[in-house]
Design a protein around this motif. Structure first.
Motif, PDB file in Angstrom:
ATOM      1  N   MET A   1     -13.700   8.555  11.689  1.00 20.85           N
ATOM      2  CA  MET A   1     -12.776   8.618  10.306  1.00 20.85           C
ATOM      3  C   MET A   1     -11.033   8.839  11.569  1.00 20.85           C
ATOM      4  SD  MET A   1     -10.890  11.747   8.417  1.00 20.85           S
ATOM      5  CE  MET A   1     -10.029  12.595   9.699  1.00 20.85           C
ATOM      6  N   SER A   2     -10.373   7.770  10.757  1.00 23.72           N
ATOM      7  CA  SER A   2      -9.077   8.119  11.369  1.00 23.72           C
ATOM      8  C   SER A   2      -8.000   7.949  10.645  1.00 23.72           C
ATOM      9  CB  SER A   2      -9.517   6.345  11.749  1.00 23.72           C
ATOM     10  OG  SER A   2      -9.994   5.737  12.716  1.00 23.72           O
ATOM     11  N   ARG A   3      -6.953   8.085  11.034  1.00 28.33           N
ATOM     12  CA  ARG A   3      -5.909   8.673  10.954  1.00 28.33           C
ATOM     13  C   ARG A   3      -5.201   7.685  10.449  1.00 28.33           C
ATOM     14  NH1 ARG A   3      -6.080  14.426  10.329  1.00 28.33           N
ATOM     15  NH2 ARG A   3      -3.734  14.543   9.692  1.00 28.33           N
ATOM     16  N   TYR A   4      -4.597   6.683   9.174  1.00 28.76           N
ATOM     17  CA  TYR A   4      -2.965   5.884   8.979  1.00 28.76           C
ATOM     18  C   TYR A   4      -2.252   6.849   8.587  1.00 28.76           C
ATOM     19  CZ  TYR A   4      -7.353   3.631  10.624  1.00 28.76           C
ATOM     20  OH  TYR A   4      -8.558   2.149  10.321  1.00 28.76           O
ATOM     21  N   LEU A   5      -1.080   5.900   8.648  1.00 22.56           N
ATOM     22  CA  LEU A   5       0.066   6.716   7.803  1.00 22.56           C
ATOM     23  C   LEU A   5       1.133   5.011   7.987  1.00 22.56           C
ATOM     24  CD1 LEU A   5       2.559   8.501   7.849  1.00 22.56           C
ATOM     25  CD2 LEU A   5       3.532   8.496   9.494  1.00 22.56           C
ATOM     26  N   LEU A   6       1.033   5.379   6.705  1.00 19.57           N
ATOM     27  CA  LEU A   6       1.449   3.774   5.474  1.00 19.57           C
ATOM     28  C   LEU A   6       2.949   4.261   6.012  1.00 19.57           C
ATOM     29  CD1 LEU A   6      -1.489   3.450   5.112  1.00 19.57           C
ATOM     30  CD2 LEU A   6      -0.643   2.685   3.275  1.00 19.57           C
ATOM     31  N   VAL A   7       3.550   3.011   6.356  1.00 21.73           N
ATOM     32  CA  VAL A   7       6.007   3.295   6.597  1.00 21.73           C
ATOM     33  C   VAL A   7       6.003   2.119   4.897  1.00 21.73           C
ATOM     34  CG1 VAL A   7       7.844   3.027   7.377  1.00 21.73           C
ATOM     35  CG2 VAL A   7       4.958   4.804   8.554  1.00 21.73           C
ATOM     36  N   VAL A   8       6.647   2.764   4.390  1.00 22.89           N
ATOM     37  CA  VAL A   8       7.516   1.390   3.697  1.00 22.89           C
ATOM     38  C   VAL A   8       8.204   1.826   2.852  1.00 22.89           C
ATOM     39  CG1 VAL A   8       4.574   1.898   1.915  1.00 22.89           C
ATOM     40  CG2 VAL A   8       6.587   3.261   1.332  1.00 22.89           C
ATOM     41  N   PRO A   9       9.273   0.196   2.677  1.00 24.38           N
ATOM     42  CA  PRO A   9      10.578   0.909   1.519  1.00 24.38           C
ATOM     43  C   PRO A   9      10.376   1.069   0.523  1.00 24.38           C
ATOM     44  CG  PRO A   9       9.272  -1.797   1.712  1.00 24.38           C
ATOM     45  CD  PRO A   9       8.351  -0.709   2.534  1.00 24.38           C
ATOM     46  N   PRO A  10      11.853   1.734  -0.694  1.00 26.65           N
ATOM     47  CA  PRO A  10      11.172   2.033  -1.581  1.00 26.65           C
ATOM     48  C   PRO A  10      11.316   0.110  -2.545  1.00 26.65           C
ATOM     49  CG  PRO A  10      13.437   1.680  -1.325  1.00 26.65           C
ATOM     50  CD  PRO A  10      12.763   1.723  -0.292  1.00 26.65           C
TER      51      PRO A  10
ATOM     52  N   GLY B   1      -9.858 -10.108   0.576  1.00 25.05           N
ATOM     53  CA  GLY B   1      -8.640  -9.049   0.460  1.00 25.05           C
ATOM     54  C   GLY B   1      -8.785  -7.178   1.025  1.00 25.05           C
ATOM     55  N   VAL B   2      -8.629  -6.515  -0.148  1.00 24.93           N
ATOM     56  CA  VAL B   2      -8.708  -5.374   1.150  1.00 24.93           C
ATOM     57  C   VAL B   2      -9.712  -4.949   1.669  1.00 24.93           C
ATOM     58  CG1 VAL B   2      -7.126  -3.816  -0.777  1.00 24.93           C
ATOM     59  CG2 VAL B   2     -10.006  -4.495  -1.487  1.00 24.93           C
ATOM     60  N   VAL B   3     -11.164  -5.628   1.280  1.00 25.42           N
ATOM     61  CA  VAL B   3     -11.813  -5.123   2.407  1.00 25.42           C
ATOM     62  C   VAL B   3     -11.869  -5.415   3.942  1.00 25.42           C
ATOM     63  CG1 VAL B   3     -14.552  -5.693   2.750  1.00 25.42           C
ATOM     64  CG2 VAL B   3     -14.077  -5.141   0.235  1.00 25.42           C
ATOM     65  N   ALA B   4     -11.324  -7.132   3.454  1.00 24.78           N
ATOM     66  CA  ALA B   4     -11.039  -8.086   5.037  1.00 24.78           C
ATOM     67  C   ALA B   4     -10.109  -7.265   5.975  1.00 24.78           C
ATOM     68  CB  ALA B   4     -10.708  -8.897   4.978  1.00 24.78           C
ATOM     69  N   ALA B   5      -9.171  -6.396   4.977  1.00 23.03           N
ATOM     70  CA  ALA B   5      -7.851  -6.035   5.365  1.00 23.03           C
ATOM     71  C   ALA B   5      -8.502  -4.808   6.206  1.00 23.03           C
ATOM     72  CB  ALA B   5      -7.329  -5.338   4.504  1.00 23.03           C
ATOM     73  N   ALA B   6      -9.100  -3.919   5.748  1.00 20.56           N
ATOM     74  CA  ALA B   6      -9.709  -2.841   6.239  1.00 20.56           C
ATOM     75  C   ALA B   6     -10.280  -2.792   6.925  1.00 20.56           C
ATOM     76  CB  ALA B   6     -10.413  -1.946   5.230  1.00 20.56           C
ATOM     77  N   ASP B   7     -11.491  -3.595   6.875  1.00 24.18           N
ATOM     78  CA  ASP B   7     -12.356  -4.018   8.183  1.00 24.18           C
ATOM     79  C   ASP B   7     -11.698  -4.383   9.764  1.00 24.18           C
ATOM     80  OD1 ASP B   7     -14.792  -4.543   6.882  1.00 24.18           O
ATOM     81  OD2 ASP B   7     -14.518  -6.337   6.634  1.00 24.18           O
ATOM     82  N   HIS B   8     -10.177  -5.209   9.224  1.00 25.91           N
ATOM     83  CA  HIS B   8      -9.593  -5.107  10.647  1.00 25.91           C
ATOM     84  C   HIS B   8      -9.130  -4.070  11.179  1.00 25.91           C
ATOM     85  CE1 HIS B   8     -10.168  -9.802  10.868  1.00 25.91           C
ATOM     86  NE2 HIS B   8      -8.890  -9.567   9.517  1.00 25.91           N
ATOM     87  N   LEU B   9      -8.366  -3.745  10.022  1.00 27.31           N
ATOM     88  CA  LEU B   9      -7.406  -2.056  10.413  1.00 27.31           C
ATOM     89  C   LEU B   9      -9.191  -1.557  11.161  1.00 27.31           C
ATOM     90  CD1 LEU B   9      -5.886  -0.560   7.082  1.00 27.31           C
ATOM     91  CD2 LEU B   9      -4.732  -1.596   9.874  1.00 27.31           C
ATOM     92  N   GLU B  10     -10.109  -1.500  10.664  1.00 26.21           N
ATOM     93  CA  GLU B  10     -10.892  -0.157  12.246  1.00 26.21           C
ATOM     94  C   GLU B  10     -11.532  -0.957  12.737  1.00 26.21           C
ATOM     95  OE1 GLU B  10     -13.296   1.426   7.987  1.00 26.21           O
ATOM     96  OE2 GLU B  10     -14.193   0.081   8.534  1.00 26.21           O
ATOM     97  N   SER B  11     -10.592  -2.322  12.847  1.00 25.34           N
ATOM     98  CA  SER B  11     -11.477  -2.787  14.748  1.00 25.34           C
ATOM     99  C   SER B  11     -10.257  -2.737  15.624  1.00 25.34           C
ATOM    100  CB  SER B  11     -11.766  -4.440  14.056  1.00 25.34           C
ATOM    101  OG  SER B  11     -11.542  -4.787  14.089  1.00 25.34           O
ATOM    102  N   LEU B  12      -9.330  -2.287  14.970  1.00 33.15           N
ATOM    103  CA  LEU B  12      -7.997  -1.748  16.068  1.00 33.15           C
ATOM    104  C   LEU B  12      -8.601  -0.814  16.958  1.00 33.15           C
ATOM    105  CD1 LEU B  12      -4.770  -3.497  16.150  1.00 33.15           C
ATOM    106  CD2 LEU B  12      -4.150  -1.493  15.574  1.00 33.15           C
ATOM    107  N   PRO B  13      -7.866  -1.479  17.775  1.00 30.91           N
ATOM    108  CA  PRO B  13      -8.703  -0.158  19.205  1.00 30.91           C
ATOM    109  C   PRO B  13      -7.523   0.675  19.236  1.00 30.91           C
ATOM    110  CG  PRO B  13      -8.672  -2.340  20.326  1.00 30.91           C
ATOM    111  CD  PRO B  13      -7.982  -2.722  18.045  1.00 30.91           C
ATOM    112  N   HIS B  14      -7.407   2.081  19.220  1.00 30.74           N
ATOM    113  CA  HIS B  14      -6.713   3.268  19.675  1.00 30.74           C
ATOM    114  C   HIS B  14      -7.557   4.284  19.559  1.00 30.74           C
ATOM    115  CE1 HIS B  14      -8.516   3.444  15.642  1.00 30.74           C
ATOM    116  NE2 HIS B  14      -8.599   4.747  15.607  1.00 30.74           N
TER     117      HIS B  14
END
Length: 377
Positions: free
Chosen positions: A1-10, A364-377
């Motif tokens: 499990m990873s922790r993702y913080l999403l920072v967004v404008p209004p 779409g969202v599946v590919a986006a999540a795949d890319h995020l999971e493959s990011l080293p951290h």
């Protein structure tokens, strides 16, 4: 499990794709939190943990002066919105990072505070490019303006003691919620991954479906942030569609002031559902509306108002999937003839279908999540 913080404008259009991605990440067992100006961030995300970073009322789109175009609009966007928003959000984002301890910060391309804080704390960060505006380097042909933008960024980084590069582009991953079929080729130097639209389910909105009579449906909408500014244009749309008995017109009028005996009007609609039943869409070029329309393989008539909308209109025209109108000056006969062209000339629907196919292939969202999971951290 990873922790993702999403920072967004209004901004609705910037939160919407990340809301879909957040749902996918949570479904995969990750921990997700949001950070942005309140109360708008909570209203737009509608779920999950939210950390406060600034006051959204101070940065409401409705407070922007009407009539800004060209460089005046760009100057306002940077000097009166993006940079002050970053300064206002940094303290809250810093507190959110300390409290939530994310593995990765996902920062919207217009929420520079996410990039600033992540860089300062040595955290990996990802850019969420909810619109394709910046991907093609629109200021490349205007070096003086590009230098002015660079200086604004340099001053912002200096104030917050950060030495990272362009705050609009993570060096590790830029999630672009579009495809090259729409944007055209871009520079390969950036770590851009085209995932296509991430269309989150919209809140339920009542709509009388029995009002649709079976004729080809043409929908006209300017989104939710252009009610007063868009009244003249929407009125011209009503007149244009009233003169087209071969189609049924539906004009979304948030003010409720437009009335017609032959054209349907509504304050709000379940847009994605209605668009899927339409034959064409008239809009201002908001990225979500453009994406929803092309994801259904429908041609567009676009009358851009500000910001990225002009570039999106240009991209749609270049892709062959629609035509552009002048928002300030267009009259009903021009709208009528343009709608008639995109409905009767098969090339527009064929081009829209090509873009739709590229969206589906991008993941779409599946590919986006795949890319995020493959990011080293």
């Amino acid at each position: 499990m990873s922790r993702y913080l999403l920072v967004v404008p209004p901004l609705t259009g910037h939160v919407a794709p990340l809301r879909a991605v957040a749902g996918e990440l949570v479904g995969r067992g990750h921990d997700v939190a949001w950070c942005g100006p309140e109360p708008t961030t909570s209203e737009l995300t509608r779920a999950g943990r939210v950390y406060v970073a600034g006051d959204s009322l101070e940065f409401a789109v409705e407070r922007r002066p009407e009539g800004l175009r060209g460089f005046a609009a760009l100057k306002f966007l940077w000097e009166q919105y993006l940079v002050p928003l970053a300064d206002a959000m940094v303290p809250g984002v810093d507190k959110a990072v300390a409290a939530f301890r994310p593995d990765v910060v996902i920062a919207d391309q217009q929420a520079f505070a996410g990039a600033l804080v992540a860089s300062r704390r040595g955290l990996p960060w990802v850019t969420s490019a909810s619109t394709s505006t910046e991907l093609g380097d629109p200021l490349a042909a205007m070096p003086k303006i590009a230098a002015w933008v660079d200086k604004l960024q340099e001053d912002l980084r200096t104030r917050h003691k950060v030495a990272c590069g362009d705050l609009r582009f993570s060096p590790d991953l830029v999630l672009a919620f579009t495809t090259v079929s729409l944007t055209g080729p871009i520079a390969e130097a950036r770590a851009v991954r085209f995932v296509g639209p991430a269309l989150a389910p919209a809140p339920p909105v009542g709509f009388s479906w029995d009002r649709l009579d079976g004729r080809p449906l043409v929908v006209a909408t300017l989104g939710t942030a252009n009610a007063a500014l868009g009244r003249r244009f929407l009125s011209e749309c009503v007149d244009a569609l009233a003169g087209m008995p071969e189609v049924q017109g539906l004009v979304v009028d948030p003010t409720g002031e437009l009335l017609s005996e032959t054209v349907l009007t509504a304050r709000r609609i379940p847009q994605a559902d209605v668009v899927r039943k339409a034959a064409a869409v008239i809009c201002h070029g908001g990225h979500n509306t453009v994406s929803e329309t092309l994801a259904s393989g429908l041609p567009l008539v676009i009358a851009p108002i500000r910001d990225d909308q002009s570039m999106l209109a240009q991209q749609v025209e270049a892709a062959g999937a629609g035509l552009r109108l002048r928002f300030d000056r267009v009259k009903a006969p021009d709208i009528r003839s343009t709608v008639t062209e995109v409905l009767t000339e098969p090339a527009y629907a064929a081009a829209a279908a090509r873009v739709r196919a590229s969206f589906a292939a991008a993941g779409g969202v599946v590919a986006a999540a795949d890319h995020l999971e493959s990011l080293p951290h």
